[in-house]
Design an enzyme around this catalytic site. Structure first.
Site, short mmCIF file in Angstrom:
data_model
loop_
_atom_site.label_atom_id
_atom_site.label_comp_id
_atom_site.label_asym_id
_atom_site.label_seq_id
_atom_site.Cartn_x
_atom_site.Cartn_y
_atom_site.Cartn_z
N LYS A 1 -23.37 61.93 9.40
CA LYS A 1 -24.39 60.89 9.49
C LYS A 1 -24.11 59.94 10.65
O LYS A 1 -22.95 59.66 10.96
CB LYS A 1 -24.43 60.12 8.16
CG LYS A 1 -25.64 59.22 7.94
CD LYS A 1 -25.62 58.70 6.50
CE LYS A 1 -26.83 57.84 6.18
NZ LYS A 1 -26.83 57.42 4.76
N SER B 1 -28.36 57.86 -1.51
CA SER B 1 -28.67 58.33 -0.16
C SER B 1 -28.14 59.72 0.19
O SER B 1 -28.50 60.27 1.22
CB SER B 1 -28.17 57.33 0.88
OG SER B 1 -29.01 56.20 0.91
N SER C 1 -31.04 57.77 2.45
CA SER C 1 -31.08 57.50 3.87
C SER C 1 -30.48 58.61 4.73
O SER C 1 -30.64 58.62 5.95
CB SER C 1 -30.35 56.20 4.18
OG SER C 1 -28.97 56.29 3.82
#
Length: 436
Positions: free
Chosen positions: A68, A168, A144
């Site tokens: 990420k 997330s 996310s």
């Protein structure tokens, strides 16, 4: 369906992933923020050389991993899905979770797109684009950790590493049809990961199988890698949290969940209804403002004074709410949370896990949410509602894909803090049963 284990050389698999990323008809340009092409090739070649000599570093050696866009990598700015940080000072130390993956032979292919500053479960990003859902490119991927889930589901990586503050990793895993793990918070160091909420952030993997998630989780936790022992479903005690967490389910989610319960019941699982009356005091404790909003307001206070217009408006509004919460309300919420964590742990002692839908809805269309704050907020709350419970109560949880037609649906197992190994063993058995 569960994808087969990685076969072929690391370099060959890497090149296949890079081809998927470069495909102009695919989502690589939106799913990936940054590529480490040459470094990844060197790492893959080194893994293959070790394999030829019988000197492999373990089951993660040579595996293709995306990370990420909030993890520190030396020499580059950590942008966390925002244009605010494009000119930030470069990191000097690698995030420990990523350093441990490299030491275990992982091939880091690149950084993945995300909701700006990890602050929604939807996955929309106006700065870098929104990667389309693998099941329907017009729909959200979930957030996310949006680009990470798409990278695995689309074959751009074999495993991806995300963060989970209110779901997330599990939300995009559920919406994209893969596995997503939220470990007990203490297991993996969050140092070097751009924070959303100091109280709730955790680091977890997503992959096609529970086994791959377990391998990556163990490496990041600094544990010795070991096989995932089988668990019998016969006699497993799973609680179904009737009430709020099963309200307002999409028809497809309700059908998938009911079908999964039927399979588990036939496999010998003992299913019991659980009212979970601790959810009401949880909502009361955070009624003035969620921890993520309050703590994000602290993290972003300087930028808010000088560059508020550069935030994604949908993220800015959530941070603004946190700026209005008095300190006394925040302290009350923290102290009350500590009490409720102990109470929930006691409540779960007679169960192996809770079982529930990961999200109440399937993936909405991007166009329906991107420019409609009301629709965005409604969808975001429904996406976060079920998984965020595990973060508040400091539990560990995993989302598994259900074998449904149409849009992907996830089922979630949630259990006590520190019972991660048991959770993974149960999840592996449940995934096998559901996909049989």
């Amino acid at each position: 369906m569960t994808k087969p284990a990685a076969t072929g050389s690391s370099r060959d698999r890497l090149e296949a992933c890079l081809a998927r990323i470069a495909d102009p008809a695919g989502e690589g340009h939106r799913a990936m923020i940054r590529l480490y092409t040459e470094g990844a090739r060197a790492a893959a070649d080194a893994a293959d050389a070790r394999a030829r000599l019988g000197l492999g570093l373990g089951p993660l050696d040579g595996r293709i991993i995306s990370i990420k866009d909030l993890f520190d990598i030396p020499g580059e700015a950590t942008t966390a899905g925002s244009k605010l940080l494009r000119d930030a000072a470069p990191a000097t130390v690698e995030a420990p979770a990523i350093a441990r993956l490299r030491a275990a032979g992982a091939v880091i292919i690149g950084k993945t797109n995300m909701t700006e500053f990890a602050f929604s479960g939807v996955g929309i990003n106006p700065h870098y684009g929104t990667p389309g859902n693998p099941a329907d490119r017009s729909r959200i991927p979930g957030g996310s950790s949006s680009g990470g889930a798409v990278s695995v589901a689309d074959g751009m990586a074999e495993i991806t590493i995300g963060s989970d503050t209110g779901g997330s990793t599990r939300i995009p895993a559920a919406l994209c049809g893969i596995v997503g793990l939220k470990p007990s918070q203490y297991r993996v160091p969050t140092t070097g990961a751009f924070p959303l909420s100091f109280s709730l952030d955790s680091i977890g993997p997503m992959a096609s199988t529970v086994t791959d998630c377990a391998i990556a989780d163990a490496v990041m936790a600094g544990e010795m890698l070991a096989p995932l022992p089988a668990v019998s479903l016969n006699g497993l005690r799973l609680g179904v949290p009737r009430g709020l967490l099963l309200d307002n389910l999409d028809a497809a989610v309700a059908r998938g969940f009911d079908a999964a319960l039927a399979v588990l019941g036939k496999s010998g699982v003992s299913l019991s209804d659980q009212p979970l009356d601790l959810l009401a005091p949880m909502l009361e404790a955070t009624g003035k403002g969620p921890f993520a909003a309050i703590e994000a307001a602290h993290i972003h206070r300087d930028w808010f004074e000088s560059r508020a217009a550069d935030f994604d408006p949908l993220v800015r509004g959530r941070i603004e709410r946190g700026r209005t919460i008095p300190a006394m309300d925040y302290v009350f919420a923290q102290r009350r949370r500590a009490e409720l964590i102990r109470a929930m742990d006691a409540r779960l002692t007679d169960l192996d896990a809770l079982v529930l839908p990961t999200t109440a809805i399937t993936a909405p269309k991007i166009a329906d949410l991107a420019n409609d704050e009301t629709a965005f907020t409604t969808a975001n709350l429904l996406l976060l509602r079920n998984p965020s419970m595990a973060n508040f109560f400091d539990l560990c949880a995993i989302s598994l894909p259900l074998p449904v037609s149409g849009l992907p649906v996830g089922i979630m197992l949630v259990t006590r803090n520190g019972h991660d190994h048991r959770l993974l063993r149960m999840a592996a058995a449940v995934q096998t049963a559901l996909c049989a």
